[in-house]
Design a protein around this motif. Structure first.
Motif, short mmCIF file in Angstrom:
data_model
loop_
_atom_site.label_atom_id
_atom_site.label_comp_id
_atom_site.label_asym_id
_atom_site.label_seq_id
_atom_site.Cartn_x
_atom_site.Cartn_y
_atom_site.Cartn_z
N VAL A 121 -5.29 -34.08 25.24
CA VAL A 121 -5.37 -33.36 23.96
C VAL A 121 -5.58 -34.33 22.81
CG1 VAL A 121 -4.03 -31.99 22.31
CG2 VAL A 121 -4.08 -31.34 24.72
N LEU A 122 -4.81 -35.40 22.77
CA LEU A 122 -4.89 -36.35 21.66
C LEU A 122 -6.25 -37.05 21.62
CD1 LEU A 122 -1.28 -37.78 21.91
CD2 LEU A 122 -2.23 -36.59 19.92
N ILE A 123 -6.72 -37.46 22.77
CA ILE A 123 -8.04 -38.11 22.82
C ILE A 123 -9.12 -37.12 22.39
CG2 ILE A 123 -9.79 -39.04 24.39
CD1 ILE A 123 -7.57 -40.46 25.89
N ALA A 124 -9.04 -35.89 22.89
CA ALA A 124 -10.04 -34.88 22.53
C ALA A 124 -10.04 -34.62 21.03
CB ALA A 124 -9.77 -33.58 23.30
N HIS A 125 -8.85 -34.58 20.42
CA HIS A 125 -8.74 -34.32 18.98
C HIS A 125 -9.47 -35.39 18.17
CE1 HIS A 125 -6.83 -33.33 15.11
NE2 HIS A 125 -6.63 -34.63 14.98
N TYR A 126 -9.14 -36.64 18.40
CA TYR A 126 -9.73 -37.70 17.57
C TYR A 126 -11.20 -37.93 17.91
CZ TYR A 126 -5.20 -38.58 15.60
OH TYR A 126 -4.03 -38.42 14.90
N ARG A 127 -11.56 -37.72 19.16
CA ARG A 127 -12.98 -37.83 19.52
C ARG A 127 -13.78 -36.71 18.85
NH1 ARG A 127 -13.32 -38.80 25.58
NH2 ARG A 127 -12.93 -40.96 24.95
N PHE A 128 -13.22 -35.52 18.84
CA PHE A 128 -13.89 -34.37 18.23
C PHE A 128 -14.14 -34.63 16.74
CE2 PHE A 128 -13.72 -30.34 15.95
CZ PHE A 128 -14.58 -29.54 16.68
N LEU A 129 -13.13 -35.09 16.02
CA LEU A 129 -13.28 -35.32 14.58
C LEU A 129 -14.28 -36.45 14.31
CD1 LEU A 129 -9.58 -34.94 13.45
CD2 LEU A 129 -11.45 -33.35 13.00
N SER A 130 -14.27 -37.49 15.13
CA SER A 130 -15.22 -38.59 14.95
C SER A 130 -16.64 -38.11 15.19
CB SER A 130 -14.89 -39.74 15.91
OG SER A 130 -13.66 -40.33 15.56
N GLU A 131 -16.83 -37.33 16.24
CA GLU A 131 -18.17 -36.84 16.56
C GLU A 131 -18.67 -35.86 15.50
OE1 GLU A 131 -17.69 -35.26 20.48
OE2 GLU A 131 -17.77 -37.24 21.44
N PHE A 132 -17.74 -35.23 14.78
CA PHE A 132 -18.12 -34.30 13.72
C PHE A 132 -18.40 -35.03 12.40
CE2 PHE A 132 -18.02 -30.29 11.40
CZ PHE A 132 -18.45 -29.39 12.36
N GLY A 133 -18.20 -36.35 12.38
CA GLY A 133 -18.48 -37.12 11.18
C GLY A 133 -17.35 -37.14 10.18
N LEU A 134 -16.11 -36.91 10.64
CA LEU A 134 -14.98 -36.80 9.72
C LEU A 134 -13.98 -37.94 9.85
CD1 LEU A 134 -14.31 -32.95 9.99
CD2 LEU A 134 -15.46 -34.18 8.12
N ALA A 135 -14.37 -39.03 10.48
CA ALA A 135 -13.43 -40.13 10.70
C ALA A 135 -12.90 -40.69 9.38
CB ALA A 135 -14.09 -41.25 11.51
N ASP A 136 -13.78 -40.97 8.43
CA ASP A 136 -13.34 -41.53 7.15
C ASP A 136 -12.45 -40.55 6.39
OD1 ASP A 136 -14.74 -43.82 7.69
OD2 ASP A 136 -16.41 -43.38 6.35
#
Length: 294
Positions: free
Chosen positions: A73-88
Motif C-alpha cells: 500500500v505504501l509503495i503504491a501510494h507514493y509511486r502513484f503520486l509521483s507518476e501523477f506529477g505531484l511529488a514536489d
C-alpha cells in the motif's frame, strides 16, 4: 532562502522497533528501505519523520493488513503520486499545509480546505485533508492511494474532529454558516472529488471493526461511529467490512425536491460546494508537473 528542516532524533524505542521488525520481516524491510532510498518524495525525509521507517511493522490503515500488504500500500501510494506529477507538491505539503480551496461562508467568515502530508495521522494514511474555520481546524481526514482489484482507489482511514465542548460549538456554528452543511460531510465530499481528480472510481471508508486503534484505553473511549456515519451518507458495505462511495466529478443537490422556502439556501449550499470543487481542480492542475520523457 528557506532554512533546512530540522532533523528529529529517533527515540530508543523506535530504534528497537526497527531492529526487531527487521529481524521478523527481513524481506519487507528490504523492500521498504530500498523504495525510500529511490523515492523522489521520501528519499531525504527520514531525518524529519523517523517513524516513516518503522510504520510497516505496526497496524496501518486497516487491521486486516499484513506487513507485506502494508508495504504494498505504501509503495503504491507514493509511486502513484509521483507518476501523477505531484511529488514536489507532496514534499511541500510535508513542510506546511497547502491550500486547496478557500470558501466564503454565509457570515463572510473564511473556510479553508488544506492538505498536509506524511506526518499527520500517520497510522491511518499519508495525506491529510483539513477543514479550517475562523483559524481553527474542525475536522481532519487521513487518506492513502493504492490499487484495489486492479484499479486505483483512495481510502479514508480516519475522520476526526476535536472532542471539546468548545469545538462542538464551533462545529454547530460552522454548520449554520455553511448553509446547513455538516463540516464532516463537506470534508467527505472533498475527499470524493479528490479521488475523482486523481482518476479513482471509488473512495473507500474504513469501518469500525477495521479502524486502527493501538491504545486499548483509546479504543474503549472512541465515541465516533464510522459505520453509522457512512450508512447515513448512503455508502455501500463491502465484503471486507469497509464501505465505499463513488468518487464525485461535481456536487449535486436536487433543488426542485426541496420545500420552496428552503430552495434559496439549497442553491447557496450548491454554489459553495461547486466553488470548493472548482478550486480543488485548479489547485491540483497548478501543482501537477509533467513527467520527463524517458
Amino acid at each position: 532562502m528557506k532554512s533546512k528542516p530540522a532533523r528529529v532524533a529517533m527515540k530508543p524505542k523506535d530504534r528497537a522497533k526497527i531492529l526487531i521488525g527487521s529481524l521478523l520481516h527481513p524481506r519487507q524491510t528490504q523492500r521498504w528501505t530500498q523504495f525510500i532510498r529511490e523515492s523522489d518524495i521520501l528519499h531525504d525525509k527520514l531525518g524529519q519523520f523517523p517513524f516513516a521507517h518503522s510504520k510497516i511493522y505496526r497496524p496501518y490503515l486497516s487491521t486486516r493488513l499484513s506487513c507485506a500488504r502494508r508495504v504494498d500500500v505504501l509503495i503504491a501510494h507514493y509511486r502513484f503520486l509521483s507518476e501523477f506529477g505531484l511529488a514536489d507538491w507532496v514534499r511541500q505539503a510535508s513542510q506546511e499545509p497547502v491550500l486547496l480551496a478557500q470558501l466564503e461562508c454565509k457570515s463572510g467568515a473564511p473556510m479553508r480546505l488544506e492538505l498536509s502530508a506524511i506526518h499527520e495521522g500517520h497510522r491511518e494514511g499519508e495525506l491529510c485533508l483539513r477543514l479550517v474555520y475562523k483559524g481553527e481546524y474542525l475536522f481532519a481526514a487521513s487518506l492513502v492511494f493504492f490499487r484495489q482489484d486492479g484499479e486505483p482507489c483512495l481510502m479514508l482511514g480516519r475522520l476526526q474532529g476535536k472532542a471539546t465542548e468548545a469545538a462542538r460549538e464551533m462545529v454547530r456554528e460552522a454548520t449554520r454558516d455553511l448553509f446547513s452543511t455538516r463540516p464532516a460531510g463537506l470534508l467527505v465530499l472533498a475527499a470524493r472529488h479528490f479521488a475523482h481528480l486523481l482518476g479513482c472510481p471509488q473512495l473507500l471508508l474504513v469501518s469500525n471493526v477495521n479502524r486502527i486503534s493501538i491504545n486499548l484505553w483509546r479504543r474503549w473511549h472512541i465515541s465516533s461511529n464510522y459505520d453509522q456515519m457512512w450508512t447515513e451518507m448512503e455508502a455501500q458495505a463491502r465484503p471486507d467490512g469497509n464501505y465505499q462511495l463513488p468518487s464525485l466529478a461535481a456536487p449535486f443537490i436536487d433543488i426542485e425536491a426541496m420545500p420552496s422556502k428552503k430552495r434559496s439556501e439549497g442553491r447557496k449550499k450548491l454554489a459553495l460546494q461547486e466553488a470548493m470543487f472548482n478550486q480543488m481542480a485548479e489547485s491540483l492542475a497548478a501543482a501537477r508537473k509533467p513527467l520527463a520523457s524517458s
